[in-house]
Design an enzyme around this catalytic site. Structure first.
Site, short mmCIF file in Angstrom:
data_model
loop_
_atom_site.label_atom_id
_atom_site.label_comp_id
_atom_site.label_asym_id
_atom_site.label_seq_id
_atom_site.Cartn_x
_atom_site.Cartn_y
_atom_site.Cartn_z
CB CYS A 140 -61.17 30.71 17.76
SG CYS A 140 -59.93 31.10 18.65
NE ARG A 142 -63.37 26.54 14.15
CZ ARG A 142 -62.88 26.16 13.08
NH1 ARG A 142 -63.10 25.07 12.32
NH2 ARG A 142 -62.02 26.90 12.57
CD1 TRP A 190 -57.29 25.28 21.62
CD2 TRP A 190 -55.96 26.50 20.53
NE1 TRP A 190 -56.01 24.74 21.87
CE2 TRP A 190 -55.25 25.51 21.02
CE3 TRP A 190 -55.18 27.71 19.99
CZ2 TRP A 190 -53.77 25.40 20.89
CZ3 TRP A 190 -53.87 27.44 19.76
CH2 TRP A 190 -52.92 26.34 20.13
CG ASN A 206 -60.74 30.90 13.69
OD1 ASN A 206 -59.54 30.81 14.39
ND2 ASN A 206 -61.15 30.16 12.61
N GLY A 207 -58.07 33.47 14.49
CA GLY A 207 -56.86 33.68 13.25
C GLY A 207 -55.87 34.29 14.33
CD GLU A 217 -53.95 7.80 15.04
OE1 GLU A 217 -53.18 8.81 15.17
OE2 GLU A 217 -55.00 8.38 15.26
CE LYS A 275 -56.56 9.64 18.29
NZ LYS A 275 -56.06 10.12 17.15
CD GLU A 309 -55.41 12.99 20.26
OE1 GLU A 309 -55.84 14.10 19.92
OE2 GLU A 309 -55.64 11.94 19.34
CG HIS A 311 -31.54 0.52 19.10
ND1 HIS A 311 -30.20 0.14 18.81
CD2 HIS A 311 -32.46 -0.15 18.16
CE1 HIS A 311 -30.18 -0.94 17.94
NE2 HIS A 311 -31.44 -1.02 17.46
CE LYS A 352 -62.04 16.64 14.28
NZ LYS A 352 -61.23 15.31 14.83
C1 F6R Z 1 -55.18 13.91 16.82
C2 F6R Z 1 -55.70 14.85 15.76
C3 F6R Z 1 -54.81 15.67 15.33
C4 F6R Z 1 -55.09 16.04 13.79
C5 F6R Z 1 -53.89 17.09 13.42
C6 F6R Z 1 -54.28 17.46 11.66
O1 F6R Z 1 -56.31 12.97 17.03
O2 F6R Z 1 -56.79 14.73 15.55
O3 F6R Z 1 -53.35 15.28 15.47
O4 F6R Z 1 -54.81 14.82 13.16
O5 F6R Z 1 -54.32 18.26 14.20
O6 F6R Z 1 -55.64 17.87 11.59
P1 F6R Z 1 -56.17 17.94 10.05
O7 F6R Z 1 -56.06 16.38 9.78
O8 F6R Z 1 -57.33 18.37 10.11
O9 F6R Z 1 -55.25 18.61 9.22
#
Ligand code: F6R
Length: 615
Positions: free
Chosen positions: A2, A27, A74, A100-101, A488, A492, A495, A511, A610
């Site tokens: 949020c 956010r 969010w 937010n929270g 990773e 990517k 997501e 396995h 984010k």
């Molecule tokens: C994936 C992504 C998330 C963040 C995760 C941790 O692309 O961005 O998996 O890496 O939410 O976020 P931070 O690094 O801000 O603690």
């Protein structure tokens, strides 16, 4: 998650709030809303969906006024719909809040308020908080800020809130606990936001509230800050922001994610700059030096993180163990904090986080700190909660990352963690001087090598993306330090394109996951020439034998994997432990193209946000 925005001053609030919401949309984008005071009354508009929907709803509607609050959501409590959108209003209609929270004890407060005649329109914890504020205000005959304070002393959980009053067009009350809140100051204008991006073009002066602090913003007066619990006045520290407006705009790229992928030569360079000095045979990292004895004598390094940052931690595990010979454990912060972990005073806990606000990572380091461990933060956001909670740390200088899928933050984290490992390895006497110097020079070349990967592979990757954009599943395989790169790459893809993808250590394929392979299955293999090369060739053969489609990242002079693969992507060879900084890049570009071809919103993938400030 949020995003909150507020404004009090002499300008029209609406455009400031809308622009601010768009900057904070990363956010959360389940719904958006705003409330503006026109001097006589407060008007509210809110809508499920993105800020653009809110804009359409408010078009041709009256929205003048110089005091306002706005929110992009969010969803946590209650489904994303118009009613659950913020701002929320107290039962009498007088007070309006954005939040937010999460208020954890909202249920019991709600029941008590219901008994006292309060009614609720939404399913949110926030509506409970604003009614609690109203109840205290009515009962106690006190100014709004005191009612807010008393209410906050009754709730548990996390919040960044802004409250305004229909009866007072000159006042906004804000408070923070666990969620970020910053106030921009500019001679008679107050800007409130979750981070500084909504107001960076108006002012560079900002006050970051600490947990447990609140601020009263009154028209034509100075900000006054005090503690929620004890009502003690706090002298606000005014930060000078270094953020530039260009850094938070797309700069000609179609998406933030693409811009951020292409910024990596610069962001890696910036993260190494002033620290990596190959000619002087030095690495300067003040945070590491301050805690040198702790690092040199550490029994163990525990890396806590989530998501992509956790993958950066996994890469670091290989590098630290090889170079520094210190045992490393990499933990999902969410698991670590809830399983009574064994932590000793000789453990160094490294928290890796782009935002510096991830709730689980923050809670994990608080727990480790309470048990006596040394906490070292690797964060991208200066002033963030994790950076402040750490004993020491080092910042990644990736610049603002706005695309929800992390790209440049990941490589900046890997670069900084690599630098730490080289320094500590050398100072512990594990990395011989000749090796140390070789690594310094090679790491120094990485930004140029990344540039080359970016310029050489785009068309090739686009053609591969076109071929596999309709795939339903994908497998990513890597070995050694490139196993986390496989994880990773898969993250990517899933997501941003919603294709199911899994990352595996290449040898683990047989396995279980090998059962998935058929002629429709793209298998991305990181197969550069290194210690594991022959093993990876065998794994590629196993895929080929089951008719899987191989997309291989190879060294330019490769012949064996090239023969087996359906598609190859050449990436310059470097030392194996530095290779993730290069091999990650094509996987990011591939995911990006696939998502765009599938018509997905790459910067704001569904259901994600984010900054994950809830557990
Ligand atoms: C994936 C992504 C998330 C963040 C995760 C941790 O692309 O961005 O998996 O890496 O939410 O976020 P931070 O690094 O801000 O603690």
């Amino acid at each position: 998650m949020c995003g909150i925005v507020g404004y009090l001053g002499s300008k029209e609030a609406y455009p400031i709030l809308i622009k601010g919401l768009k900057r904070l949309e990363y956010r959360g984008y389940d719904s958006a809303g705003l409330a503006i005071h026109n001097g006589e009354t407060i008007r509210q508009y809110k809508r499920k969906g993105k800020v653009s929907k809110l804009e359409s709803a408010a078009e041709n509607q009256p929205k003048e006024g110089t005091l306002g609050i706005a929110h992009t959501r969010w969803a946590t409590h209650g489904e994303p719909n118009d009613v659950n959108s913020h701002p929320h209003t107290s039962t009498s209609g007088r007070f309006h809040i954005i939040h937010n929270g999460i208020i954890e004890n909202f249920d019991s407060i709600k029941e008590a308020l219901k008994k006292r005649g309060y009614s609720f329109q939404s399913d949110t914890d926030t509506e409970v908080l604003i009614n609690l504020i109203e109840d205290i205000f009515e009962e106690g005959d006190m100014p709004l800020e005191k009612a807010v304070q008393a209410a906050l002393n009754q709730v548990s959980g996390a919040y960044a809130i802004a409250v305004i009053d229909n009866e007072n067009p000159d006042l906004m009350v804000v408070a923070k606990m666990g969620s970020p809140l910053v106030v921009g100051l500019d001679n008679g204008h107050f800007y409130v936001a979750s981070d500084a991006t909504p107001f960076v073009e108006y002012t560079k002066k900002a006050v970051y509230l600490e947990d447990g602090e609140m601020a009263v913003l009154r028209r034509n007066e100075n900000i006054s800050v005090f503690t929620v619990e004890t009502d003690s006045p706090v002298e606000p520290y005014v930060h000078q922001l270094t953020l530039d407006i260009e850094q938070i705009e797309k700069g000609g790229y179609e998406h933030f994610m693409l811009k951020e992928i292409y910024e990596q030569p610069r962001s890696i360079y910036d993260s190494l700059r002033g620290r990596l000095l190959p000619e002087e045979e030095k690495i300067i990292m003040r945070g590491v030096s301050e805690y040198k004895e702790k690092f040199l004598n550490a029994d163990r390094i525990i890396i806590v993180a989530c998501g992509t940052s956790w993958h950066a931690g996994l890469v670091a595990e290989y590098i630290f163990e090889e170079m520094a010979r210190i045992p490393v454990e990499v933990e999902y912060a969410s698991e670590f904090r809830y399983r009574n972990p064994i932590i000793n005073e000789n453990d160094v806990v490294i928290a890796v986080s782009q935002s510096g606000e991830t709730a689980d990572t923050l809670a994990a380091i608080k727990l480790a700190k309470s048990k006596g461990a040394t906490i070292f933060g690797v964060c991208n956001i200066v002033g963030s909660s994790i950076a402040r909670e750490s004993h020491a740390g080092t910042f990644t200088h990736a610049g603002p990352e706005i695309g929800v899928a992390s790209t440049k933050a990941f490589t900046a984290q890997v670069a900084v963690l690599t630098l730490m490992a080289i320094k500590i390895g050398y100072e512990r006497g594990n990395l011989p001087k000749s090796e140390y110097i070789k690594y310094l020079h090679e790491l120094n070349r990485v930004p140029d090598m990344v540039e080359k990967v970016l310029t050489c592979n785009n068309d090739n990757l686009y053609a591969i993306a076109e071929k596999y954009a309709e795939a339903e599943n994908a497998l990513y395989l890597g070995r050694g330090v490139n196993f986390p790169v496989a994880l990773e790459g898969a993250l990517k893809l899933k997501e941003i394109s919603y294709i199911h993808a899994e990352g595996y250590p290449a040898a683990e394929m047989k396995h279980g996951p090998i059962a998935l392979i058929d002629e429709n299955m793209p298998v991305v293999i990181i197969a550069q020439k290194n210690a594991n090369y022959e093993k990876v060739v065998s794994n590629a053969q196993e895929v080929k034998a089951r008719k899987g489609k191989i997309i291989a990242i190879i060294s330019p002079d490769d012949t064996e994997v090239r023969r087996l693969a359906d598609h190859t992507i050449e990436v310059e060879e470097t030392y194996e432990l530095l290779s993730p900084l290069l091999t990650t890049i094509p996987l990011q570009i591939l995911s990006y193209h696939i998502a765009v071809i599938r018509g997905c919103n790459v910067d704001q993938p569904r259901n994600l946000a984010k900054s994950v400030t809830v557990e």
